[in-house]
Design a protein around this motif. Structure first.
Motif, PDB file in Angstrom:
ATOM      1  N   SER A 133       0.822  -1.218   0.000  1.00  0.00           N
ATOM      2  CA  SER A 133       0.000   0.000   0.000  1.00  0.00           C
ATOM      3  C   SER A 133       0.854   1.266   0.000  1.00  0.00           C
ATOM      4  N   GLN A 137       4.593   1.213  -4.921  1.00  0.00           N
ATOM      5  CA  GLN A 137       3.805   0.113  -5.498  1.00  0.00           C
ATOM      6  C   GLN A 137       2.452   0.610  -5.993  1.00  0.00           C
ATOM      7  N   THR A 138       1.863   1.556  -5.272  1.00  0.00           N
ATOM      8  CA  THR A 138       0.571   2.103  -5.703  1.00  0.00           C
ATOM      9  C   THR A 138       0.709   2.820  -7.047  1.00  0.00           C
ATOM     10  N   ALA A 139       1.767   3.612  -7.183  1.00  0.00           N
ATOM     11  CA  ALA A 139       1.981   4.335  -8.444  1.00  0.00           C
ATOM     12  C   ALA A 139       2.259   3.363  -9.593  1.00  0.00           C
ATOM     13  N   ARG A 141       1.227   0.222  -9.849  1.00  0.00           N
ATOM     14  CA  ARG A 141      -0.016  -0.487 -10.218  1.00  0.00           C
ATOM     15  C   ARG A 141      -0.932   0.417 -11.032  1.00  0.00           C
ATOM     16  N   ALA A 142      -0.925   1.736 -10.682  1.00  0.00           N
ATOM     17  CA  ALA A 142      -1.763   2.668 -11.444  1.00  0.00           C
ATOM     18  C   ALA A 142      -1.242   2.837 -12.874  1.00  0.00           C
ATOM     19  N   ALA A 143       0.077   2.852 -13.025  1.00  0.00           N
ATOM     20  CA  ALA A 143       0.664   3.035 -14.361  1.00  0.00           C
ATOM     21  C   ALA A 143       0.666   1.744 -15.171  1.00  0.00           C
ATOM     22  N   PRO A 145      -1.221  -1.706 -14.741  1.00  0.00           N
ATOM     23  CA  PRO A 145      -2.176  -2.542 -13.975  1.00  0.00           C
ATOM     24  C   PRO A 145      -1.810  -4.022 -13.946  1.00  0.00           C
TER      25      PRO A 145
END
Length: 554
Positions: A133, A137-139, A141-143, A145
């Protein structure tokens, strides 16, 4: 022929070291120094003794279950750390020490700032950043998927973290080498038609090799001694295994056997470090040489700027910004509990600094009064503790303390016929002794350097006027040693405040320091709660780093 025979005969008859061995000028000061050397040597003797007198069943268990893994993990970790720190340290040392490019003056001292960040702080900050989280890692996954989870809890992750923490050792040594080489050799290579890059690899780098090797050996010693970062990454090395054997399996014998193996590796590294230092040669660079830096132009100067900025951001700016962000999130009325931890941390630091500096002064004064081979070796033994990892030192001190405690309990209970609690184990006094042994080298180096600046004629003049012993120390030497004593005390104060394994393994009940709270919070994945004590430790750690930077720029 007759002259050489005469000199040879005189040397055999009146060997100076042999005469000083039996003619100590200050037996009282020598006795104090010898006591310090004895206390410092006990942990190492205890640990090596466990290697010489092995417990068959313990070694069989270790060999079947953990030893191969520990050796492989430790060797693999060093194999990854050495090239990483070499590239960063040598490259940045060359750029800031011998070249000129935008921002060089800033990066020359800013690249030393990672010294103020303990490795375990690096570890939990980057684990938080790369958590599932976390922002990285969040960035990602957004870029992307379809991208899976990137786990940094492996040898590459630990090696990268420790390289960011320890590269300044190589950087300082390499920079010093390049700055003291002068420009003559490089200019001679250039006149022979070599390009700057070829002259660097053919001339400058071979001349700096002893410095770089000494820095890399220091990195290896620090990596072998690290406990906080590897435990946070749950990467099994000897220090981590020693702690688990003692506090997880409650087997002090297994911890001692593992400590003996680690002590062998550390002593080998120590011998290598001493040999590298003996091969160092310094030459005066001079103002004219310093002014003739290799001026980078075009793409080269911006590449040098980008490389320096990248390392500075990863090794200092990013961890500090993330810690400040986390600390701002959790700060509130509950933060008052950190006051108690800070007071205990500062109390331990001040007590350890006072005791260590006092012992260092005794050692330096004894060496000054009797500068023979006996005192040289006595001071070396007394300062040997800096090479021992904190976990090994804790085990080596706790075992004889438990023996002594058992004897005292038997004696006292025989007299009083009642139940007696342990007297030495788990006491503040025993922990202070461990601090003194561990950090004696830092205090002694500062005090002894200041002592060397006082000419012997001053002490001799005072003695002719009837001032000697403690009066000589109090009235003559102490006023002239105040800067060295203060510098040594500050170094030890900061080291004690950041120290994790000794405090964690030997602290009395209820004596939780900031470093211990960081360990407890990070063990539960509470990165944000660990941020506030980490910020305090970094601010404290900046003090000696700034002093070191200021001294190196003189």
């Amino acid at each position: 022929m007759s002259e050489s025979l005469k000199v040879h005969t005189a040397g055999e008859t009146l060997s100076p070291p042999r005469r000083r061995l039996f003619r100590l000028q200050s037996p009282g000061w020598f006795a104090g120094a010898a006591l310090l050397a004895l206390v410092a040597s006990v942990p190492l003797l205890v640990i090596v003794g466990h290697l010489l007198i092995p417990q068959q069943d313990v070694w069989q268990h270790l060999a079947e279950n953990v030893l191969a893994t520990l050796v492989a993990n430790t060797a693999l970790l060093l194999l990854c750390i050495v090239p990483l720190t070499a590239v960063m340290g040598v490259g940045l040392g060359w750029l800031t020490g011998a070249c000129d490019y935008p921002g060089r003056k800033f990066f020359a001292w800013a690249l030393v700032l990672p010294f103020a960040v303990p490795p375990y702080v690096f570890a939990f900050v980057y684990l938080g950043l790369f958590d599932f989280s976390g922002p990285v890692q969040t960035a990602l996954r957004a870029a992307f998927p379809s991208m899976g989870f990137i786990d940094i809890r492996n040898v590459v992750g630990v090696a990268s973290i420790l390289s960011l923490a320890f590269y300044p050792y190589v950087y300082l040594m390499a920079r010093s080498a390049f700055m003291t080489q002068g420009r003559t050799a490089m200019e001679a290579a250039r006149t022979l038609g070599m390009k700057p890059s070829r002259a660097f690899f053919k001339v400058a780098l071979p001349m700096a090799r002893p410095f770089i090797a000494a820095g890399l050996v220091l990195v290896c010693m620090e990596s072998l001694a690290d406990f906080g970062a590897v435990s946070i990454f749950n990467y099994d090395t000897f220090t981590n295994a020693i702690y688990k054997a003692w506090f997880g399996l409650f087997s002090l014998e297994s911890a001692a056997q593992l400590s003996s193996v680690l002590a062998i590796f550390v002593l080998i590294a120590l011998v290598m470090e001493q040999r590298m230092r003996a091969r160092m040669r310094f030459t005066e660079a001079g103002r004219s040489s310093q002014a003739e830096r290799l001026k980078l132009t075009g793409f080269g100067k911006w590449a040098a700027f980008a490389a320096s900025l990248l390392v500075f951001m990863l090794a200092f700016a990013v961890p500090c910004i993330q810690l400040a962000f986390w600390a701002w999130e959790v700060v509130g009325p509950d933060a008052v509990r950190y006051v108690s931890y800070s007071v205990k941390t500062l109390s331990l630091g001040l007590t350890g600094a006072a005791a260590t500096t006092l012992c260092a002064m005794v050692l330096a004064f004894a060496k000054r009064n009797d500068p023979g081979h006996v005192m040289t070796w006595t001071s070396r033994i007394a300062t040997l503790g800096y090479a021992l990892p904190g976990t090994v030192l804790a085990v080596g001190i706790f075992i004889p303390a438990s023996w002594l405690d058992a004897a005292l309990i038997h004696l006292v209970s025989g007299v009083t016929d009642g139940k007696v609690s342990p007297i030495i184990q788990g006491s503040l006094g025993l922990m202070i002794v461990a601090y003194v042994v561990r950090f004696m080298a830092a205090a002694f180096g500062s005090v002894d350097s200041a002592m060397q600046r006082i000419t012997p004629s001053i002490g001799e003049a005072a003695r002719t006027m009837g001032v000697s012993g403690l009066a000589l120390l109090r009235r003559i030497y102490l006023p002239m040693l105040n800067k060295g004593l203060m510098a040594g005390a500050i170094l030890v104060l900061v080291d004690v405040m950041k120290e994790m394994p000794i405090t964690l393994m030997m602290r009395p009940f209820g004596w939780d320091t900031l470093a211990v709270k960081i360990f407890e919070y990070t063990s539960e994945g509470e990165w944000e709660l660990a941020a506030i004590p980490a910020v305090v430790l970094i601010l404290v750690g900046l003090v000696p780093v700034l002093l070191l930077t200021r001294q190196s720029e003189k």
